[in-house]
Design an enzyme around this catalytic site. Structure first.
Site, PDB file in Angstrom:
ATOM      1  N   GLU A 118      38.396  33.925  30.220  1.00 36.46           N
ATOM      2  CA  GLU A 118      37.694  33.253  31.325  1.00 36.46           C
ATOM      3  C   GLU A 118      36.646  32.290  30.776  1.00 36.46           C
ATOM      4  O   GLU A 118      35.826  32.668  29.921  1.00 36.46           O
ATOM      5  CB  GLU A 118      37.034  34.328  32.216  1.00 36.46           C
ATOM      6  N   LYS A 158      42.367  46.758  33.586  1.00 44.68           N
ATOM      7  CA  LYS A 158      41.697  45.679  32.840  1.00 44.68           C
ATOM      8  C   LYS A 158      40.259  46.104  32.569  1.00 44.68           C
ATOM      9  O   LYS A 158      39.603  46.662  33.445  1.00 44.68           O
ATOM     10  CB  LYS A 158      41.736  44.374  33.641  1.00 44.68           C
ATOM     11  N   SER A 180      35.891  41.237  41.415  1.00 46.17           N
ATOM     12  CA  SER A 180      35.354  40.093  42.167  1.00 46.17           C
ATOM     13  C   SER A 180      35.296  40.430  43.659  1.00 46.17           C
ATOM     14  O   SER A 180      34.644  39.734  44.439  1.00 46.17           O
ATOM     15  CB  SER A 180      36.207  38.833  41.949  1.00 46.17           C
ATOM     16  N   GLU A 237      36.531  44.727  30.361  1.00 51.17           N
ATOM     17  CA  GLU A 237      35.866  43.540  29.816  1.00 51.17           C
ATOM     18  C   GLU A 237      35.226  43.824  28.457  1.00 51.17           C
ATOM     19  O   GLU A 237      34.663  44.892  28.243  1.00 51.17           O
ATOM     20  CB  GLU A 237      34.780  43.064  30.796  1.00 51.17           C
ATOM     21  N   ASP A 295      41.090  46.463  38.026  1.00 43.95           N
ATOM     22  CA  ASP A 295      39.879  46.293  37.210  1.00 43.95           C
ATOM     23  C   ASP A 295      39.103  47.596  37.099  1.00 43.95           C
ATOM     24  O   ASP A 295      38.789  48.225  38.119  1.00 43.95           O
ATOM     25  CB  ASP A 295      38.946  45.278  37.893  1.00 43.95           C
TER      26      ASP A 295
HETATM   27  O1  KIV Z   1      37.560  40.281  39.081  1.00 50.15           O
HETATM   28  C1  KIV Z   1      38.205  39.236  38.947  1.00 50.15           C
HETATM   29  O2  KIV Z   1      38.547  38.561  39.917  1.00 50.15           O
HETATM   30  C2  KIV Z   1      38.537  38.795  37.600  1.00 50.15           C
HETATM   31  C3  KIV Z   1      39.143  37.435  37.463  1.00 50.15           C
HETATM   32  C4  KIV Z   1      38.124  36.390  37.664  1.00 50.15           C
HETATM   33  C5  KIV Z   1      39.861  37.256  36.170  1.00 50.15           C
HETATM   34  O3  KIV Z   1      38.323  39.498  36.663  1.00 50.15           O
END
Ligand code: KIV
Length: 272
Positions: free
Chosen positions: A189, A120, A53, A122, A91
């Protein structure tokens, strides 16, 4: 020194599992730099998500799609320098794990070497074998289902997922497969609260919700959203914790307290 004033011990996967088992809610926030890492850690946030994000929040991009692995490595390093005890989730950005399990391993290695404790990624179905591959090689993995922002163009926008019986069944199947493959955490989410509750009950790993109701093991928000800094209409799933707070640290402490006491999210305002 009393137990309450003793410095917090570093969060580990073991400790997060204990929290989940004992019903203590897990407070996660996104974090992209050393200053906020220090502040969030001191305010008692359990997990710092170096989220892609940052594409929107820091870079002014329209989506997370343009974010690169180099961007994520840089911000993970910044967060790791400021953090002392929180659990850092990094991420894997779009295009850094879709090609092959080997590509995912190289990208995850870069994030772990930058200071992440867990990566993380997706999606469900095809990601299951990637998760297994990473976990078998010593990399803790957090899965992410429901609205998966890297697929925003394929999903047709930021929409609630799993509203149909078929959609809910697929999400539940993917969640169980990911947990069986060794994912140690799952972000859900923008899914109906009832579905998130069902997934949380079916899995032994903590489910962290954003727009997924209060029955999850924990909650996550985008830092700049919950500090009221994001321009435009506030997303339904967000509370502005600066409202009534005496400063940023106080706002973050209020977030942690609200997650732990389950006064956030409020089913009337922040859920589906
Ligand atoms: O990138 C991010 O901020 C996210 C959250 C919204 C869970 O993956």
């Amino acid at each position: 020194m009393t137990e309450a004033s003793a410095p917090r011990k570093a969060l580990t996967l073991h400790r997060l599992r204990e929290m989940h088992a004992s019903g203590e809610k897990i407070a996660m926030l996104t974090c992209y730099d050393a200053t906020f890492a220090r502040l969030l850690d001191a305010a008692g946030v359990d997990c710092l998500l170096v989220g892609d994000s940052l594409g929107m929040v820091l870079q002014g991009q329209p989506t997370t799609v343009p974010v690169t692995l180099d961007d994520m490595v840089y911000h993970t390093e910044c967060v790791a320098r400021g953090n002392r005890t929180a659990w850092i989730v990094g991420d894997l950005p779009f295009g850094s794990y879709q090609e092959s399990r080997e590509q995912a391993l190289r990208s995850a290695t870069a994030l772990m070497q930058a200071g992440a404790h867990m990566v993380k990624l997706e999606g469900g179905g095809w990601t299951t074998e990637t998760v297994r591959f990473l976990v078998e090689r010593g990399i803790p993995v957090c899965a992410h289902l429901g609205l998966t922002p890297q697929s925003v163009h394929a999903l047709g926008g930021h929409r609630v997922q799993g509203r149909t019986d078929d959609g809910a069944a697929v999400l539940l199947r993917h969640a169980k497969e990911l947990a069986q493959a060794g994912a140690a955490m799952l972000v859900l989410e923008l899914v109906p609260s009832a579905l998130a509750a069902q997934a949380s009950a079916a899995l032994s790993i903590p489910v962290i919700g954003i727009g997924a109701g209060r029955d999850c093991a924990g909650q996550v928000l985008v830092l700049h959203d919950m500090l009221g800094l994001t321009a435009g209409k506030r997303p339904r799933v967000v509370r502005d914790f600066m409202d009534g707070a005496v400063g940023v640290q106080d706002a973050v402490r209020r977030y942690v307290a609200a997650v732990k006491s389950q006064s956030f999210p409020d089913p009337e305002f922040h859920s589906y």
